[in-house]
Design a protein around this motif. Structure first.
Motif, PDB file in Angstrom:
ATOM      1  N   LEU A   7      75.183  51.084  -3.523  1.00 38.26           N
ATOM      2  CA  LEU A   7      75.231  50.745  -2.118  1.00 38.26           C
ATOM      3  C   LEU A   7      76.023  49.442  -1.988  1.00 38.26           C
ATOM      4  CD1 LEU A   7      74.048  51.585   0.658  1.00 38.26           C
ATOM      5  CD2 LEU A   7      72.119  50.083   0.162  1.00 38.26           C
ATOM      6  N   HIS A   8      76.703  49.266  -0.863  1.00 38.86           N
ATOM      7  CA  HIS A   8      77.515  48.073  -0.624  1.00 38.86           C
ATOM      8  C   HIS A   8      76.976  47.318   0.589  1.00 38.86           C
ATOM      9  CE1 HIS A   8      80.417  49.813  -3.371  1.00 38.86           C
ATOM     10  NE2 HIS A   8      80.516  50.877  -2.601  1.00 38.86           N
ATOM     11  N   LEU A   9      77.505  46.126   0.788  1.00 43.02           N
ATOM     12  CA  LEU A   9      77.259  45.344   1.997  1.00 43.02           C
ATOM     13  C   LEU A   9      78.591  45.149   2.700  1.00 43.02           C
ATOM     14  CD1 LEU A   9      74.913  42.494   0.660  1.00 43.02           C
ATOM     15  CD2 LEU A   9      74.255  44.521   1.953  1.00 43.02           C
ATOM     16  N   ILE A  10      78.529  44.960   4.019  1.00 44.34           N
ATOM     17  CA  ILE A  10      79.732  44.667   4.798  1.00 44.34           C
ATOM     18  C   ILE A  10      79.406  43.500   5.709  1.00 44.34           C
ATOM     19  CG2 ILE A  10      79.164  46.410   6.552  1.00 44.34           C
ATOM     20  CD1 ILE A  10      82.230  46.892   6.810  1.00 44.34           C
ATOM     21  N   LYS A  11      80.375  42.598   5.872  1.00 46.97           N
ATOM     22  CA  LYS A  11      80.138  41.386   6.644  1.00 46.97           C
ATOM     23  C   LYS A  11      81.437  40.927   7.292  1.00 46.97           C
ATOM     24  CE  LYS A  11      77.835  36.926   6.094  1.00 46.97           C
ATOM     25  NZ  LYS A  11      78.115  36.672   7.472  1.00 46.97           N
ATOM     26  N   LEU A  12      81.313  40.320   8.486  1.00 47.84           N
ATOM     27  CA  LEU A  12      82.480  39.732   9.134  1.00 47.84           C
ATOM     28  C   LEU A  12      82.850  38.437   8.423  1.00 47.84           C
ATOM     29  CD1 LEU A  12      81.561  39.996  12.935  1.00 47.84           C
ATOM     30  CD2 LEU A  12      82.802  41.645  11.535  1.00 47.84           C
ATOM     31  N   CYS A  13      84.115  38.207   8.268  1.00 46.75           N
ATOM     32  CA  CYS A  13      84.619  36.963   7.687  1.00 46.75           C
ATOM     33  C   CYS A  13      85.105  36.105   8.863  1.00 46.75           C
ATOM     34  CB  CYS A  13      85.733  37.257   6.687  1.00 46.75           C
ATOM     35  SG  CYS A  13      86.102  35.876   5.627  1.00 46.75           S
ATOM     36  N   MET A  63      89.193  44.399  11.015  1.00 46.18           N
ATOM     37  CA  MET A  63      89.518  45.426  10.013  1.00 46.18           C
ATOM     38  C   MET A  63      88.887  45.076   8.672  1.00 46.18           C
ATOM     39  SD  MET A  63      91.727  47.682  11.193  1.00 46.18           S
ATOM     40  CE  MET A  63      92.767  47.882  12.598  1.00 46.18           C
ATOM     41  N   VAL A  64      88.329  46.084   8.002  1.00 47.82           N
ATOM     42  CA  VAL A  64      87.939  45.866   6.617  1.00 47.82           C
ATOM     43  C   VAL A  64      89.240  45.696   5.857  1.00 47.82           C
ATOM     44  CG1 VAL A  64      86.800  46.822   4.582  1.00 47.82           C
ATOM     45  CG2 VAL A  64      85.869  47.304   6.850  1.00 47.82           C
ATOM     46  N   ARG A  65      89.372  44.572   5.153  1.00 47.21           N
ATOM     47  CA  ARG A  65      90.641  44.275   4.486  1.00 47.21           C
ATOM     48  C   ARG A  65      90.500  44.027   2.998  1.00 47.21           C
ATOM     49  NH1 ARG A  65      94.477  41.561   7.639  1.00 47.21           N
ATOM     50  NH2 ARG A  65      95.714  41.751   5.765  1.00 47.21           N
ATOM     51  N   ALA A  66      89.256  43.651   2.571  1.00 40.15           N
ATOM     52  CA  ALA A  66      89.075  43.266   1.173  1.00 40.15           C
ATOM     53  C   ALA A  66      87.610  43.410   0.791  1.00 40.15           C
ATOM     54  CB  ALA A  66      89.537  41.828   0.964  1.00 40.15           C
ATOM     55  N   ARG A  67      87.392  43.347  -0.517  1.00 34.48           N
ATOM     56  CA  ARG A  67      86.024  43.385  -1.029  1.00 34.48           C
ATOM     57  C   ARG A  67      85.929  42.487  -2.249  1.00 34.48           C
ATOM     58  NH1 ARG A  67      84.958  46.556  -5.613  1.00 34.48           N
ATOM     59  NH2 ARG A  67      86.756  47.757  -6.320  1.00 34.48           N
ATOM     60  N   ILE A  72      89.613  41.899  -3.886  1.00 33.24           N
ATOM     61  CA  ILE A  72      90.287  43.191  -4.066  1.00 33.24           C
ATOM     62  C   ILE A  72      90.663  43.720  -2.687  1.00 33.24           C
ATOM     63  CG2 ILE A  72      90.052  45.556  -4.925  1.00 33.24           C
ATOM     64  CD1 ILE A  72      87.804  44.366  -6.803  1.00 33.24           C
ATOM     65  N   ARG A  73      91.955  43.915  -2.452  1.00 37.37           N
ATOM     66  CA  ARG A  73      92.410  44.443  -1.155  1.00 37.37           C
ATOM     67  C   ARG A  73      91.976  45.892  -1.010  1.00 37.37           C
ATOM     68  NH1 ARG A  73      94.314  39.880  -1.822  1.00 37.37           N
ATOM     69  NH2 ARG A  73      95.800  38.872  -0.500  1.00 37.37           N
ATOM     70  N   THR A  74      91.650  46.270   0.233  1.00 35.16           N
ATOM     71  CA  THR A  74      91.283  47.655   0.538  1.00 35.16           C
ATOM     72  C   THR A  74      92.238  48.199   1.590  1.00 35.16           C
ATOM     73  OG1 THR A  74      89.784  47.055   2.344  1.00 35.16           O
ATOM     74  CG2 THR A  74      88.830  47.166   0.130  1.00 35.16           C
ATOM     75  N   GLU A  75      92.196  49.487   1.767  1.00 36.43           N
ATOM     76  CA  GLU A  75      92.903  50.074   2.900  1.00 36.43           C
ATOM     77  C   GLU A  75      92.260  49.532   4.172  1.00 36.43           C
ATOM     78  OE1 GLU A  75      95.602  52.433   3.319  1.00 36.43           O
ATOM     79  OE2 GLU A  75      95.859  51.480   1.374  1.00 36.43           O
ATOM     80  N   TRP A  76      93.035  49.367   5.206  1.00 39.55           N
ATOM     81  CA  TRP A  76      92.517  48.849   6.467  1.00 39.55           C
ATOM     82  C   TRP A  76      91.577  49.880   7.072  1.00 39.55           C
ATOM     83  CZ3 TRP A  76      96.029  45.474   9.885  1.00 39.55           C
ATOM     84  CH2 TRP A  76      96.676  44.515   9.097  1.00 39.55           C
ATOM     85  N   GLN A  77      90.445  49.405   7.585  1.00 36.34           N
ATOM     86  CA  GLN A  77      89.493  50.275   8.260  1.00 36.34           C
ATOM     87  C   GLN A  77      88.922  49.497   9.446  1.00 36.34           C
ATOM     88  OE1 GLN A  77      85.399  51.182   6.721  1.00 36.34           O
ATOM     89  NE2 GLN A  77      86.359  53.134   6.254  1.00 36.34           N
ATOM     90  N   GLU A 131      80.360  56.415   0.541  1.00 33.63           N
ATOM     91  CA  GLU A 131      81.275  57.377   1.170  1.00 33.63           C
ATOM     92  C   GLU A 131      81.935  56.836   2.436  1.00 33.63           C
ATOM     93  OE1 GLU A 131      77.026  58.622   2.409  1.00 33.63           O
ATOM     94  OE2 GLU A 131      77.996  58.001   0.548  1.00 33.63           O
ATOM     95  N   ASP A 132      81.394  55.754   3.008  1.00 27.79           N
ATOM     96  CA  ASP A 132      81.979  55.140   4.203  1.00 27.79           C
ATOM     97  C   ASP A 132      82.895  53.960   3.880  1.00 27.79           C
ATOM     98  OD1 ASP A 132      80.566  56.951   5.773  1.00 27.79           O
ATOM     99  OD2 ASP A 132      78.856  55.592   6.013  1.00 27.79           O
ATOM    100  N   ALA A 133      82.910  53.541   2.631  1.00 22.91           N
ATOM    101  CA  ALA A 133      83.720  52.389   2.227  1.00 22.91           C
ATOM    102  C   ALA A 133      85.187  52.792   2.089  1.00 22.91           C
ATOM    103  CB  ALA A 133      83.205  51.836   0.901  1.00 22.91           C
ATOM    104  N   PRO A 134      86.099  51.928   2.546  1.00 22.49           N
ATOM    105  CA  PRO A 134      87.521  52.248   2.381  1.00 22.49           C
ATOM    106  C   PRO A 134      87.920  52.150   0.907  1.00 22.49           C
ATOM    107  CG  PRO A 134      87.272  50.030   3.229  1.00 22.49           C
ATOM    108  CD  PRO A 134      85.895  50.635   3.191  1.00 22.49           C
ATOM    109  N   PRO A 135      88.894  52.945   0.500  1.00 22.47           N
ATOM    110  CA  PRO A 135      89.362  52.852  -0.894  1.00 22.47           C
ATOM    111  C   PRO A 135      90.140  51.558  -1.121  1.00 22.47           C
ATOM    112  CG  PRO A 135      90.733  54.383   0.343  1.00 22.47           C
ATOM    113  CD  PRO A 135      89.621  53.963   1.266  1.00 22.47           C
TER     114      PRO A 135
END
Length: 143
Positions: free
Chosen positions: A3-9, A64-68, A95-100, A114-118
């Motif tokens: 599982l991952h976390l997502i946060k605004l920067c 946009m999700v831009r990195a992880r 690590i850069r990700t595809e924009w989401q 499954e919801d995380a960008p590659p």
């Protein structure tokens, strides 16, 4: 899968700026004689900590999700006022990700694998376009 976390920067304009912040904080920790690790402090402790093992923290930059960053450890603690908080120990490599696209939210959220960008290099994305042009093309539905 983890599982991952997502946060605004918040206040960050680009992944490059985030990398600069990371380097500045690591340099400060070196200067103070603290352990040289990147720690992000949050107000809430994830209840699903065990599922986060091997996961990442995904950063939303300007909508946009831009990195992880790989999540190395979750360290709950109680602050001086007796409030439970949490240190997220992150691998300092971005690590850069595809924009989401992501709408604003407060705090962090869980992010299913499954919801995380590659990662950008895995998805074969075009990194040659300037960010402002890429954002405009995305807003027009062309990317």
């Amino acid at each position: 899968m983890a599982l991952h976390l997502i946060k605004l920067c918040v206040g960050c304009e680009s992944p490059e700026q985030l990398e600069g912040w990371i380097e500045d904080r690591l340099a400060l920790r070196r200067q103070l004689g603290d352990p040289v690790e990147q720690i992000h402090t949050t107000r809430m402790v994830p209840r699903r900590m065990e599922e986060l093992s091997g996961g990442s923290l995904y950063w939303v930059i300007k909508g946009m999700v831009r990195a992880r960053q790989r999540l190395l450890e979750v360290r709950p603690f109680t602050d001086a006022e007796g409030i439970g908080r949490c240190h997220l120990v992150l691998e300092p490599k971005l690590i850069r990700t595809e924009w989401q696209p992501r709408r604003p939210f407060q705090g962090w959220r869980y992010l299913k694998p499954e919801d995380a960008p590659p990662d950008a290099d895995e998805a074969g994305g075009d990194d040659t376009l300037p960010d402002d042009l890429k954002r405009e093309l995305h807003d027009l539905g062309l990317l």
